[in-house]
Each structure stands twice: as structure tokens, then as C-alpha cells.
Design a protein around this motif. Structure first.
Motif, PDB file in Angstrom:
ATOM      1  N   SER A  20       0.821  -1.212   0.000  1.00  0.00           N
ATOM      2  CA  SER A  20       0.000   0.000   0.000  1.00  0.00           C
ATOM      3  C   SER A  20       0.855   1.262   0.000  1.00  0.00           C
ATOM      4  O   SER A  20       0.462   2.281  -0.572  1.00  0.00           O
ATOM      5  CB  SER A  20      -0.962   0.013   1.193  1.00  0.00           C
ATOM      6  N   CYS A  21       2.027   1.214   0.589  1.00  0.00           N
ATOM      7  CA  CYS A  21       2.943   2.365   0.570  1.00  0.00           C
ATOM      8  C   CYS A  21       4.024   2.219  -0.500  1.00  0.00           C
ATOM      9  O   CYS A  21       4.418   3.192  -1.131  1.00  0.00           O
ATOM     10  CB  CYS A  21       3.619   2.534   1.932  1.00  0.00           C
ATOM     11  N   HIS A  22       4.515   0.990  -0.687  1.00  0.00           N
ATOM     12  CA  HIS A  22       5.653   0.748  -1.572  1.00  0.00           C
ATOM     13  C   HIS A  22       5.214   0.318  -2.972  1.00  0.00           C
ATOM     14  O   HIS A  22       5.681  -0.689  -3.518  1.00  0.00           O
ATOM     15  CB  HIS A  22       6.594  -0.300  -0.955  1.00  0.00           C
ATOM     16  N   SER A  23       4.301   1.076  -3.561  1.00  0.00           N
ATOM     17  CA  SER A  23       3.876   0.880  -4.949  1.00  0.00           C
ATOM     18  C   SER A  23       3.404   2.222  -5.489  1.00  0.00           C
ATOM     19  O   SER A  23       3.314   3.195  -4.739  1.00  0.00           O
ATOM     20  CB  SER A  23       2.767  -0.168  -5.034  1.00  0.00           C
ATOM     21  N   ALA A  60       5.549   5.686  -0.180  1.00  0.00           N
ATOM     22  CA  ALA A  60       6.935   5.253  -0.408  1.00  0.00           C
ATOM     23  C   ALA A  60       7.096   4.710  -1.828  1.00  0.00           C
ATOM     24  O   ALA A  60       7.888   3.815  -2.083  1.00  0.00           O
ATOM     25  CB  ALA A  60       7.345   4.198   0.619  1.00  0.00           C
ATOM     26  N   SER A  61       6.339   5.283  -2.759  1.00  0.00           N
ATOM     27  CA  SER A  61       6.385   4.810  -4.150  1.00  0.00           C
ATOM     28  C   SER A  61       7.755   4.998  -4.784  1.00  0.00           C
ATOM     29  O   SER A  61       8.096   4.327  -5.751  1.00  0.00           O
ATOM     30  CB  SER A  61       5.330   5.516  -4.994  1.00  0.00           C
ATOM     31  N   GLN A  91      12.915  -6.311  -6.517  1.00  0.00           N
ATOM     32  CA  GLN A  91      12.849  -5.104  -5.687  1.00  0.00           C
ATOM     33  C   GLN A  91      12.923  -5.439  -4.197  1.00  0.00           C
ATOM     34  O   GLN A  91      13.603  -4.759  -3.433  1.00  0.00           O
ATOM     35  CB  GLN A  91      11.573  -4.327  -6.001  1.00  0.00           C
ATOM     36  N   VAL A  92      12.236  -6.482  -3.778  1.00  0.00           N
ATOM     37  CA  VAL A  92      12.274  -6.880  -2.372  1.00  0.00           C
ATOM     38  C   VAL A  92      13.650  -7.431  -2.032  1.00  0.00           C
ATOM     39  O   VAL A  92      14.241  -7.080  -1.007  1.00  0.00           O
ATOM     40  CB  VAL A  92      11.152  -7.898  -2.050  1.00  0.00           C
ATOM     41  N   LYS A  93      14.194  -8.281  -2.896  1.00  0.00           N
ATOM     42  CA  LYS A  93      15.522  -8.867  -2.673  1.00  0.00           C
ATOM     43  C   LYS A  93      16.586  -7.771  -2.543  1.00  0.00           C
ATOM     44  O   LYS A  93      17.434  -7.822  -1.648  1.00  0.00           O
ATOM     45  CB  LYS A  93      15.882  -9.805  -3.833  1.00  0.00           C
ATOM     46  N   ASN A  94      16.537  -6.777  -3.408  1.00  0.00           N
ATOM     47  CA  ASN A  94      17.540  -5.707  -3.390  1.00  0.00           C
ATOM     48  C   ASN A  94      17.423  -4.800  -2.164  1.00  0.00           C
ATOM     49  O   ASN A  94      18.348  -4.056  -1.853  1.00  0.00           O
ATOM     50  CB  ASN A  94      17.434  -4.865  -4.664  1.00  0.00           C
ATOM     51  N   ASN A  95      16.302  -4.863  -1.471  1.00  0.00           N
ATOM     52  CA  ASN A  95      16.082  -4.021  -0.281  1.00  0.00           C
ATOM     53  C   ASN A  95      15.976  -4.828   1.008  1.00  0.00           C
ATOM     54  O   ASN A  95      15.564  -4.291   2.034  1.00  0.00           O
ATOM     55  CB  ASN A  95      14.817  -3.191  -0.474  1.00  0.00           C
TER      56      ASN A  95
END
Length: 117
Positions: free
Chosen positions: A52-55, A60-61, A70-74
């Protein structure tokens, strides 16, 4: 006098019978034994708590977590943020927290090698 004794005994039984451990906390004590993968284990947690925030359109877009890469890199940032104490302005997810089992799953995913499938 008898009514007071019955009330005290009833209150004592009620206090002793109250259980403060939730089902989630009990189930969180079970270790995650199998290999944790993104698609099976981590993606549902991210989708339910972070997207909801990370898109696109989220607060946090600028740091999207829409897919495995994207998740792996963060992952280091994610683990840092989900483990911060309540009240820390950098604690994620904002306004809440993941369950201990969800934190364990994400942390174990990194330890297990960040497998996608």
C-alpha cells in the motif's frame, strides 16, 4: 461475609484463568523448518503489509517493492525496519508491526539464500 469470600475466590479464579498469550503468539513459537521462498512465504507478507505504501501512488512509491527483485535488493533495509522498536519513526510497517512469525520468515528468507521459488 460469605458473599465477599465467594467474590474474592471468583475474582482469583478469573484472574488465574485469563490468558494473555494470543493464538498468534503461540503459533509464532514454532520454528520455520523448511526453506523459505519469496513466492510461497515472503510475497504474501509484503503484499498484505507493504504494497500500500511501496507501490505507485503510495507514500513510499519512490522505493517500490512490487516484485522479487525489488524486495531482494532491499532486504537489509526491510529487515532493519521491521525489527525497530515500536515508536521509532522508521519502524515498518507504519502504524503497526509484523507478527514475530512474519519477521522470522523474512529473516529466514535472507538466511536461506533469498530463493524466488
Amino acid at each position: 461475609m460469605m458473599k465477599k469470600i465467594i467474590c474474592i475466590i471468583s475474582l482469583a479464579v478469573l484472574i488465574i484463568a485469563c490468558e494473555s498469550t494470543t493464538y498468534e503468539e503461540i503459533s509464532d513459537k514454532t520454528p520455520v523448518a523448511e526453506l523459505v521462498t519469496y513466492n510461497k512465504d515472503v510475497k504474501p507478507i509484503i503484499e498484505a503489509n507493504c504494497i500500500s505504501c511501496h507501490s505507485a501512488g503510495g507514500s513510499a512509491s519512490f522505493q517500490p517493492w512490487n516484485n522479487y527483485s525489488q524486495v531482494k535488493n532491499n532486504i537489509d533495509k526491510i529487515i532493519d525496519r521491521i525489527n525497530r522498536p515500536n515508536g521509532d519513526p522508521l519502524k515498518m510497517p507504519q502504524g503497526g508491526s509484523l507478527s514475530p512469525s512474519q519477521v522470522t520468515i523474512i529473516t529466514k528468507w535472507k538466511t536461506d539464500g533469498l530463493s524466488e521459488n
